[in-house]
Design an enzyme around this catalytic site. Structure first.
Site, PDB file in Angstrom:
ATOM      1  N   ALA A 266       0.846  -1.235   0.137  1.00  7.10           N
ATOM      2  CA  ALA A 266       0.003  -0.029  -0.021  1.00  7.10           C
ATOM      3  C   ALA A 266       0.973   1.165   0.113  1.00  7.10           C
ATOM      4  O   ALA A 266       2.181   1.376   0.147  1.00  7.10           O
ATOM      5  CB  ALA A 266      -1.014   0.025   1.168  1.00  7.10           C
ATOM      6  N   MET A 267       0.278   2.367  -0.108  1.00  8.93           N
ATOM      7  CA  MET A 267       0.873   3.712  -0.204  1.00  8.93           C
ATOM      8  C   MET A 267       0.162   4.688   0.551  1.00  8.93           C
ATOM      9  O   MET A 267      -0.992   4.792   0.188  1.00  8.93           O
ATOM     10  CB  MET A 267       1.291   4.168  -1.518  1.00  8.93           C
ATOM     11  CG  MET A 267       1.816   5.535  -1.809  1.00  8.93           C
ATOM     12  SD  MET A 267       3.466   5.659  -0.676  1.00  8.93           S
ATOM     13  CE  MET A 267       3.700   7.340  -0.682  1.00  8.93           C
ATOM     14  N   GLU A 268       0.667   5.400   1.187  1.00  7.29           N
ATOM     15  CA  GLU A 268       0.241   6.385   2.366  1.00  7.29           C
ATOM     16  C   GLU A 268      -0.277   7.875   1.559  1.00  7.29           C
ATOM     17  O   GLU A 268      -0.083   8.821   2.540  1.00  7.29           O
ATOM     18  CB  GLU A 268       0.988   6.560   3.551  1.00  7.29           C
ATOM     19  CG  GLU A 268       2.259   7.299   3.372  1.00  7.29           C
ATOM     20  CD  GLU A 268       3.501   6.319   3.027  1.00  7.29           C
ATOM     21  OE1 GLU A 268       4.598   6.990   3.324  1.00  7.29           O
ATOM     22  OE2 GLU A 268       3.267   5.173   2.671  1.00  7.29           O
ATOM     23  N   ASN A 269      -0.644   7.907   0.535  1.00  8.75           N
ATOM     24  CA  ASN A 269      -1.190   9.150  -0.123  1.00  8.75           C
ATOM     25  C   ASN A 269      -2.100   9.880   0.889  1.00  8.75           C
ATOM     26  O   ASN A 269      -2.890   9.180   1.374  1.00  8.75           O
ATOM     27  CB  ASN A 269      -1.506   8.777  -1.539  1.00  8.75           C
ATOM     28  CG  ASN A 269      -0.972   7.835  -2.352  1.00  8.75           C
ATOM     29  OD1 ASN A 269       0.264   8.449  -2.294  1.00  8.75           O
ATOM     30  ND2 ASN A 269      -1.671   7.052  -2.874  1.00  8.75           N
ATOM     31  N   GLU A 300      -1.120   2.105   7.003  1.00  7.11           N
ATOM     32  CA  GLU A 300      -1.241   3.273   6.341  1.00  7.11           C
ATOM     33  C   GLU A 300      -2.026   4.414   6.877  1.00  7.11           C
ATOM     34  O   GLU A 300      -1.706   5.750   6.778  1.00  7.11           O
ATOM     35  CB  GLU A 300      -1.977   2.986   4.960  1.00  7.11           C
ATOM     36  CG  GLU A 300      -1.217   1.884   4.012  1.00  7.11           C
ATOM     37  CD  GLU A 300       0.244   2.001   3.876  1.00  7.11           C
ATOM     38  OE1 GLU A 300       0.548   3.235   3.651  1.00  7.11           O
ATOM     39  OE2 GLU A 300       0.964   1.161   3.975  1.00  7.11           O
ATOM     40  N   HIS A 303       0.258   6.570   8.993  1.00  8.11           N
ATOM     41  CA  HIS A 303       1.083   7.242   8.190  1.00  8.11           C
ATOM     42  C   HIS A 303       0.456   8.633   8.103  1.00  8.11           C
ATOM     43  O   HIS A 303       1.027   9.712   7.744  1.00  8.11           O
ATOM     44  CB  HIS A 303       1.349   6.724   6.723  1.00  8.11           C
ATOM     45  CG  HIS A 303       2.572   6.014   6.647  1.00  8.11           C
ATOM     46  ND1 HIS A 303       3.992   6.351   7.201  1.00  8.11           N
ATOM     47  CD2 HIS A 303       2.874   4.856   6.119  1.00  8.11           C
ATOM     48  CE1 HIS A 303       4.603   5.330   6.995  1.00  8.11           C
ATOM     49  NE2 HIS A 303       4.106   4.284   6.529  1.00  8.11           N
ATOM     50  N   GLU A 322       8.411   4.528   8.584  1.00  8.91           N
ATOM     51  CA  GLU A 322       8.174   3.138   8.433  1.00  8.91           C
ATOM     52  C   GLU A 322       8.105   2.418   9.601  1.00  8.91           C
ATOM     53  O   GLU A 322       7.304   1.591   9.980  1.00  8.91           O
ATOM     54  CB  GLU A 322       8.910   2.437   7.323  1.00  8.91           C
ATOM     55  CG  GLU A 322       8.903   3.047   5.758  1.00  8.91           C
ATOM     56  CD  GLU A 322       7.435   3.297   5.198  1.00  8.91           C
ATOM     57  OE1 GLU A 322       6.371   2.356   5.955  1.00  8.91           O
ATOM     58  OE2 GLU A 322       7.026   4.011   4.388  1.00  8.91           O
TER      59      GLU A 322
END
Length: 846
Positions: A266-269, A300, A303, A322
């Site tokens: 996943a990515m924490e946009n 996420e 974040h 992280e």
């Protein structure tokens, strides 16, 4: 001008010259399948007369206008950077360019769904890839606001960090003009676009705001989206974090989007999290994967505060993002959801990853030296995530959980929307805890390597302990001896159970620590150092305890204690102290009743490594056959429909090696035999078929037929993996050529083909690839994007050969290619794995 690899010195020099206020970004996505039009307006201040550059990876730059003056685009842009000279104190830069869609999961990724031919787009910007979409000062400490305008098909969903506005529709297309974001680093901005199916909900934040929630997935996958459960975990996370951080959620909405061909979990946009579609369960998955999805959701979400609200100044503090999210998501999973054994999972998976990474030649301090972007790319590793999370767990125990959360809350309030360094966090924790953390930071964050702790026990003839010492050692290259707070458990055999009868918690410091509290006690059947998993260290069992564990590990009731023993014997096997054959005995004798799904998954994965690479090569085929026989027997004896039954079948298919195994797989696949409670669904069918391909019992015709039945992105990936699994030299060479000779394959096909390439019971089929591999390395690194290059360099390394000849070939390449540190790091890590296998083989043969 320099290439794509921005250095830290360049970033520092630019940050001293430039302060960015805002970006206005206008994207036209109606210009065809290869390129899109990107128009960027940047407002920034600078030192009058200074020169710098802005990043922009483009196909064509049409115009560059600085403070109303048109610059010669051909002379100021090289397709990577745009040179900016003679800056004013107040500047407005306008760049109009054509940028390229990617198939690598970096920048703006474009995917066409084979089910319905619909187009789906999403951005992935960490570390340096917002520059693939718009002109940007690509470094985390030059924060600004971002205002996106998007022109795209009117029927699409268009999602960004801010709430999606109503589009202005003009024929088949629409234009969405978003409100400006809060102050952000460019790498956490995002755009996700396409005919996504969406489910909406909302929650009330701790400050009384209503936060809209959205879940998105491709139309062809949306039927499998278990939205109620995901929303429930999201609510639990919001409530936990807002209370513990004493800071309300910092953005205006929270969307979670499952996107195709994603490179990571996943990515924490900010406000628009992207997830791998692996977490949309179209077939049965293990409980380990279900739990991992929860941890990822909460990772996420953490974040949003640690990383997005407050961001590290430079990538050497990537771990601050992280490691914190890793620790926070684990404690939140354990305390706020039904997955109460999350710390057992952390021990079984995360700490195993950390110990493995920390013993590679490329190990580094948690606070790593990051000289440039290539350095940070290879540092998304077990140190940054898992060791850092483990060390934070120790720090929390030392300063106290209440003081830790109070310090974190003060940190968020003081540095909201800003950039920080490690010292900023430690300063707040020192205030709330009253402890000085300088020495702790030096020993745990600024030095590399993992310590090993082992008991030295002397007893009288009747078994009474005369002396008990904990001996600490360190690797020769990383000789730091550290303080550890840990527990020692004594386990006795009673009525068929290994029961903890005594526990002592101590501080270990120095090379040897006497534990006088244990003198005079009877030595138990099993002595477990680091019981309860308080410390970050490899631990060893004494000889008698190891023998007991091999026979009775299953008889320990506590799942965390079992996980520590599993991990201890795995570590000693990897270190060539325990015979691989003994590890096989341990696993096959004790795995049947293991209750923790991640422990089963991790342990069986390690069993495969031992059988294929660590045992004496003369015993390899017999060991693989024995493991396959045993896994099939375990599957037949497991509880109907259980997670254990499911996992035993999956690993049996992966390790099948004999005609009898082939017959069992064929029976499951064609329905002529069955295991009660086991459904042969789409994904499991692919795994069974791959097991047949592995044994030459199925081939292209069967793969084609399966793909015709499952003409989906998942099916295409499974087919690619199966084709590369074929046990012939021709198949391995074809897989290699498919990936290396052309860049047409998307990232997921590259990844799955590489997995099939490595899937072999007899590695002789890989010998023909060795020379091609080494002759291709420099070209791969030069011509491919980072994520694709890494996948090829690691995934096509013929590691299953595990031979001295492979070691010699790898060393020869390293000797001849002293340049490019990041590439050498990947090759050196490959080499270290083979050298470790050779040491284990020698131990097994002794």
């Amino acid at each position: 001008m320099p290439g794509e690899n921005l250095t830290r010195v360049e970033a520092q020099e630019r940050a001293a010259l430039v302060d960015v206020q805002s970006y206005e970004i206008d994207l036209d996505l109606t210009t065809g399948p290869e390129i899109f039009r990107s128009s960027t307006t940047v407002r920034f201040t600078a030192k009058a007369g200074a020169s710098t550059f802005i990043d922009a990876l483009t196909r064509t730059v049409h115009s560059v206008t600085l403070n109303g003056t048109a610059l010669d685009a051909a002379s100021v842009s090289d397709g990577v950077r745009i040179q900016l000279d003679d800056l004013a104190e107040e500047n407005v830069l306008e760049v109009v360019a054509d940028a390229e869609y990617t198939n690598s999961g970096e920048g703006l990724h474009r995917f066409v769904d084979p089910v319905d031919n619909e187009v789906y787009l999403y951005t992935q910007f960490e570390v340096p890839d917002s520059r693939r979409v718009f002109a940007v000062f690509e470094q985390p400490d030059l924060k600004a606001t971002f205002q996106f305008t998007v022109t795209a098909p009117a029927a699409w969903e268009v999602v960004s960090n801010q709430t999606t506005p109503e589009p202005v529709v003009n024929g088949e297309n629409g234009t969405w003009t978003f409100a400006p974001t809060p102050i952000l680093s460019s790498y956490v901005t995002a755009l996700i676009m396409g005919p996504y199916a969406v489910v909406r909900d909302q929650l009330t934040s701790s400050d009384g705001r209503v936060i809209p929630l959205g879940l998105f997935a491709r139309k062809s996958l949306s039927q499998f989206l278990d939205s109620d459960y995901i929303f429930e975990k999201t609510r639990q996370g919001f409530e936990y974090y807002e209370a513990k951080f004493d800071y309300a959620y910092p953005f205006e909405k929270y969307d979670q989007l499952f996107v195709p061909e994603f490179n990571a979990g996943a990515m924490e946009n900010a406000g628009a999290i992207t997830f791998t579609e692996t977490y949309v369960f179209r077939s049965k998955v293990t409980d380990a994967i279900k739990e991992r999805r929860v941890v990822t959701i909460l990772h996420e979400l953490a974040h949003m505060w640690f990383g997005d609200l407050v961001t590290m100044k430079w990538w050497n503090d990537l771990w601050l993002n992280e490691s914190f999210a890793e620790w926070a998501s684990t404690i939140a999973t354990a305390e706020a959801t039904e997955w109460t054994e999350a710390w057992t999972t952390f021990q079984a998976m995360e700490k195993s990853w950390a110990y493995r990474q920390d013993q590679l030649p490329s190990t580094h301090p948690v606070v790593a030296t990051i000289n440039d972007l290539e350095d940070v790319q290879v540092n998304f590793d077990g140190i940054t995530y898992a060791k850092g999370g483990s060390v934070l767990k120790q720090l929390v125990a030392w300063v106290g959980i209440d003081a830790f959360f109070a310090g974190v809350a003060a940190y968020f309030k003081k540095h909201a929307y800003g950039n920080t360094e490690l010292s900023d966090l430690l300063r707040e924790l020192e205030i709330t805890s009253g402890r000085q953390l300088g020495e702790w930071s030096k020993l745990w964050l600024e030095t590399a390597g993992v310590n090993t702790l082992r008991p030295e026990i002397v007893t009288t003839p009747d078994g009474t302990i005369k002396s008990f010492d904990v001996v600490q050692t360190a690797a020769v290259d990383y000789p730091t001896i550290r303080p550890h707070r840990l527990a020692i458990g004594f386990y006795a055999l009673e009525d068929g159970q290994l029961v903890r009868k005594h526990r002592v918690e101590i501080d270990v410091d120095g090379e040897s620590t006497a534990v006088n509290e244990l003198i005079g006690l009877e030595k138990p059947a099993l002595v477990l150092i680091n019981d309860d998993d308080l410390a970050y260290a490899k631990v060893r069992l004494d000889e008698e305890s190891l023998a007991v564990a091999i026979e009775h590990l299953k008889d320990i009731e506590n799942p965390l204690a079992r996980a520590i023993v599993w991990g201890s014997v795995w570590d000693s096997t990897r270190d060539a102290e325990t015979k691989p054959a003994d590890y096989v005995r341990l696993v096959l004798g004790n795995i049947a009743t293991e209750t923790e799904s991640t422990t089963i998954r991790t342990t069986l994965t390690q069993l495969g490594t031992v059988a294929r690479a660590y045992v004496d090569p003369a015993e390899r085929a017999a060991t693989i056959e024995h493991v396959g026989d045993s896994l099939w027997a375990l599957a037949q004896g497991a509880e109907a429909g259980s997670d254990a039954q499911f996992q035993f079948v999956k690993f049996f298919a992966n390790l099948a090696s004999t005609p009898a195994h082939v017959e069992a797989l064929q029976g499951l696949l064609n329905g002529s035999s069955a295991l009660e409670g086991l459904e042969i669904d789409t994904d499991l069918s692919w795994e069974l078929l791959e097991g047949l391909v592995l044994n030459g019992a199925a081939g292209s015709a069967e793969i084609d037929a399966a793909l015709a039945k499952d003409n989906t992105a998942n099916g295409a990936q499974a087919a690619a993996r199966a084709r590369a699994t074929a046990p012939t030299e021709e198949a391995k060479l074809a897989a290699f050529a498919l990936l290396v000779d052309s860049d047409e394959q998307p990232n997921t096909i590259v990844r799955q083909t590489a997995m099939g390439f490595q899937h072999t019971n007899d590695p002789v089929s890989l010998e023909a690839v060795v020379e091609k591999y080494f002759s291709s390395l420099t070209t791969i690194w030069k011509n491919r994007s980072y994520h694709i290059a890494e996948t090829l360099i690691v995934g096509l390394y013929p590691a299953p050969l595990a031979s001295q000849a492979l070691v010699d070939a790898t060393r020869a390449w390293l000797d001849a290619n002293p340049e490019t540190p990041a590439l050498r790091r990947l090759v050196t890590e490959n080499l270290a794995g083979v050298e470790r296998a050779l040491r284990a083989q020698a131990k097994d043969a002794s």
